[in-house]
Design an enzyme around this catalytic site. Structure first.
Site, PDB file in Angstrom:
ATOM      1  N   LYS B 118      34.394 -18.213  -5.161  1.00  0.00           N
ATOM      2  CA  LYS B 118      35.257 -17.441  -6.047  1.00  0.00           C
ATOM      3  C   LYS B 118      35.552 -18.154  -7.369  1.00  0.00           C
ATOM      4  CE  LYS B 118      35.215 -14.395  -2.898  1.00  0.00           C
ATOM      5  NZ  LYS B 118      34.266 -13.293  -3.034  1.00  0.00           N
ATOM      6  N   GLU B 202      45.698 -18.683  -8.718  1.00  0.00           N
ATOM      7  CA  GLU B 202      45.576 -17.572  -9.656  1.00  0.00           C
ATOM      8  C   GLU B 202      46.968 -17.054  -9.949  1.00  0.00           C
ATOM      9  OE1 GLU B 202      41.492 -15.067  -8.911  1.00  0.00           O
ATOM     10  OE2 GLU B 202      43.400 -14.140  -8.343  1.00  0.00           O
ATOM     11  N   HIS B 237      47.058  -7.252   1.858  1.00  0.00           N
ATOM     12  CA  HIS B 237      45.741  -7.248   1.234  1.00  0.00           C
ATOM     13  C   HIS B 237      44.663  -6.626   2.116  1.00  0.00           C
ATOM     14  CE1 HIS B 237      47.517  -9.687  -1.893  1.00  0.00           C
ATOM     15  NE2 HIS B 237      48.090 -10.369  -0.919  1.00  0.00           N
ATOM     16  N   ARG B 294      28.140  -7.084  -0.837  1.00  0.00           N
ATOM     17  CA  ARG B 294      27.757  -6.409   0.409  1.00  0.00           C
ATOM     18  C   ARG B 294      28.159  -4.948   0.325  1.00  0.00           C
ATOM     19  NH1 ARG B 294      33.107  -5.805   2.047  1.00  0.00           N
ATOM     20  NH2 ARG B 294      34.385  -7.569   1.471  1.00  0.00           N
TER      21      ARG B 294
END
Lengths: 170, 510
Positions: B118, B202, B237, B294
């Site tokens: 990431k 983040e 999430h 994916r």
């Protein structure tokens, strides 16, 4: 004709069957019909409104009833049984004590309460790691924490008692 | 161009069923693999051939790279489709497959490595000019570095796993003193979920919207997008409800976000199906979040409005074919919504529900699609992801799609375990969802509050139903006692008597 008492959680509904197709609950009158459709499936008609009910019975007086996807554990007693002090099944409470059990096998990664703590419905009691995620086990009823059986790092099986709560309104 | 004749489906549940279906329609033989406890699973039943995976029951078997590659070779498969989750984004797996001379249905190994890390993905996307959420582009180790990074980014911050997504290994941190525990928790969760405990920082956006874009690319340089999906109804999430088109995008914004997605796909030289995820905040700004290399769970809503079969496209791309459509030919018609049916109890903090599915009746009718990986008798355990099925509703307008979805949710019957069905019914009826006024805070801020009230209303119905059952059982027992008390009939009539008695009381009630 007959009175039944249906207890779900902390609510008890008094169901008064006037005739076999009329009853009152909580001051409201309902016209009613009830038909078996298949194994464990019934059609309930209340005031002309249809409900498909799935019944997953678990005991003599306790059953799980599912309506619109949501399940309710109902303890049903008829008037006679209730009057002679019928036993409460399906809830492990002796003298207002409730055991909080692990709903699945896992690892205790945190115990958020101590003996004597007062908790509210929704308070986090234990954090259980399972399925690669941390799951918070919360109190369903208000009570006082007692009998803390696990600590951080303990591996538990489904059904193991984690702690007990002395319920405030037994 | 290499024609694919046999595909090993390296997955389970509803997505394995999905892939087997596409194979069958293309005349490709589908080979299923399964853990010990999945031996009777629907995906195994409909495959052409199936092989057991050794090892312990549970997810572990589906993560065994060596065994799966060896089974693919042994069963003469010329391709492996990894589905989603498990090894779908595992570059080592893709590499092992390719090295055996077998085609991996997905992007090239290098792309998996680039976008799978990431922090590297953030660096690459930054170079395209596409906005990236404030944060650090490298893994962070020491608590002191975390403190520095968090101060620079500004609280609240999100600690995330560098090696994966899906909400695992994530912690929200609102102040410096929360950092140490969050770091430890995130690191251990990331380690156990991805085998890689690296984490980074983040900026945490308060209640953003989650919007993603489906991209499709072939090995001839053609890259297109198939529109966006709005996925803001989520919890921890984990997405529960998705739809397309997004209510939050104006045409100019849609143009910007889809162009940004194409820029990302081009930058990493993407091949096959993928999804670029963005977060969209209240100031109408969107930021690159990550790229999922994916097929995604919610791909059916895109298939519904575009009419394009994404799994078939994936297989064709893997064969070396060009995309079957150009960007101009992609048309989006109508509105589609997907509701995920998880084995979780929405009235008990979405706690996982286990048990046997005692009844399963699908919702059918116009515009309803159901992708299901379970059936009556399936045992639901905690060993696997709790997704049971997906319900997708397609209609001409958003309003109609919501009504259609609600109808289907009230029709579907799943007995024996708790599911997210009642939660989805609640969302379909909620004025904020219907009015398009929602973001990722919806579940926590609205449902958590209403859950208790909802219970009260239905509990009367449940109580009445239970008393009906009690009365009914009582009357049945009286009837049977009456029968048994009389003359015991012999011969054929005795047999029919036993049969009719069994049907009336029902074994399940004893």
């Amino acid at each position: 004709m007959a009175k039944y008492f249906a207890t779900i959680g902390t609510d008890t509904h008094e169901i008064d069957w006037r005739t076999s197709d009329e009853l009152t609950v909580g001051g409201n009158r309902y016209s009613i019909s009830f038909e078996p459709i298949a194994d464990g499936v019934f059609m309930l008609k209340l005031n002309a409104r249809n409900y498909r009910v799935l019944v997953e019975a678990i005991g003599q007086e306790t059953m799980i009833v599912r309506v619109l996807g949501r399940s309710f554990t109902v303890h049903v007693q008829d008037e006679l049984v209730r009057r002679i002090g019928g036993e409460s099944l399906g809830v492990s409470s002796t003298l207002g004590r409730k055991d909080v059990r692990a709903p699945m096998p896992g690892l205790v990664v945190g115990v958020r309460v101590r003996e004597g703590d007062q908790v509210q419905p929704g308070s986090t009691l234990v954090i259980l790691e399972a399925m690669k995620m941390e799951n918070e086990i919360r109190a369903v009823e208000a009570g006082t924490v007692t009998n803390v059986r696990v600590k951080k790092g303990a591996a538990v099986d489904k059904g193991d008692v984690l702690l007990s709560l002395q319920l405030r309104n037994p | 161009m290499k024609r694919i004749r046999r595909i090993l489906v390296a997955n389970r549940g509803e997505i394995a069923v999905r892939i087997v279906r596409a194979c069958r329609e293309m005349g490709i033989e589908a080979v299923a693999v399964h853990s010990r406890d999945d031996v009777r699973s629907p995906h195994v039943q409909i495959a052409h051939e199936s092989y057991p995976l050794g090892g312990a029951p549970g997810s572990v078997s589906y993560l065994d790279i060596d065994e799966i590659v060896s089974l693919a070779r042994h069963s003469r498969c010329d391709a492996v489709h990894p589905g989603y989750g498990f090894l779908a984004e595992n570059a080592d797996f893709a590499e092992a497959v390719e090295r055996s001379g077998i085609v991996f249905v997905g992007p090239p190994v290098k792309v998996l490595r680039d976008m799978g890390d990431k922090t590297r993905a953030r660096r690459m996307v930054r170079e395209t000019g596409v906005p990236v959420i404030a944060g650090v582009d490298h893994a962070v180790d020491m608590v002191s570095d975390f403190r520095k990074a968090a101060r620079k980014v500004g609280f609240p911050v999100l600690i995330k796993a560098a090696a994966g997504g899906g909400g695992k290994g994530m912690r929200i941190v609102r102040s410096e003193d929360e950092l140490p525990e969050a770091i430890t928790g995130a690191r251990s969760e990331a380690s156990s979920a991805f085998g890689d405990g690296r984490i980074y920082v983040e900026k945490y956006l308060e209640s953003p919207c989650h919007i993603e874009v489906q991209v499709l690319a072939d090995s001839h340089g053609n890259v297109i997008h198939l529109g966006e999906r709005e996925c803001s109804i989520q919890r921890r999430h984990q997405k529960i409800i998705e739809e397309t088109p997004s209510v939050h995008l104006s045409p100019p914004l849609r143009k910007s976000i889809t162009e940004a997605a194409l820029a990302v796909a081009n930058k990493c030289r993407y091949v096959n199906a993928g999804t670029v995820e963005f977060l969209y905040d209240r100031k109408s700004e969107f930021y690159f979040l990550e790229m999922n290399t994916r097929l995604q769970v919610e791909h059916p809503v895109t298939e519904a409005v575009t009419g394009i079969d994404l799994v078939k496209e994936q297989i064709r791309i893997a064969e070396g074919e060009r995309l079957s459509v150009t960007q101009e030919q992609v048309q989006s018609r109508g509105h589609a919504i997907e509701c995920r049916i998880y084995a979780e109890d929405p009235f008990n903090s979405f706690f996982p529900s286990t048990g046997t599915i005692t009844r399963y009746r699908s919702a059918l009718g116009p515009g309803i699609r159901e992708d299901c990986g379970v059936e009556e008798g399936t045992e639901i355990t905690i060993h696997y992801d709790p997704l049971l099925a997906k319900l997708i509703a397609l209609s001409a307008s958003r309003e109609d799609a919501i009504a259609r979805m609600r109808r289907a949710l009230e029709e579907i019957q799943v007995g024996g375990i708790e599911t997210t069905i009642p939660f989805c019914i609640y969302v379909m009826g909620h004025p904020d969802f219907r009015g398009g006024k929602y973001d990722t805070s919806f579940v926590e801020s609205k449902f958590a509050v209403d859950a208790k009230r909802l219970g009260r209303e239905m509990s009367v119905v449940a109580g009445i139903a239970a008393s009906c059952v009690a009365r009914w059982r009582k009357s049945r027992r009286a009837v049977n006692r009456g029968r048994a008390g009389g003359r015991a009939p012999k011969g054929p009539s005795a047999r029919s008597d036993w049969r009719s008695r069994r049907m009336e009381t029902g074994d399940w009630l004893e």
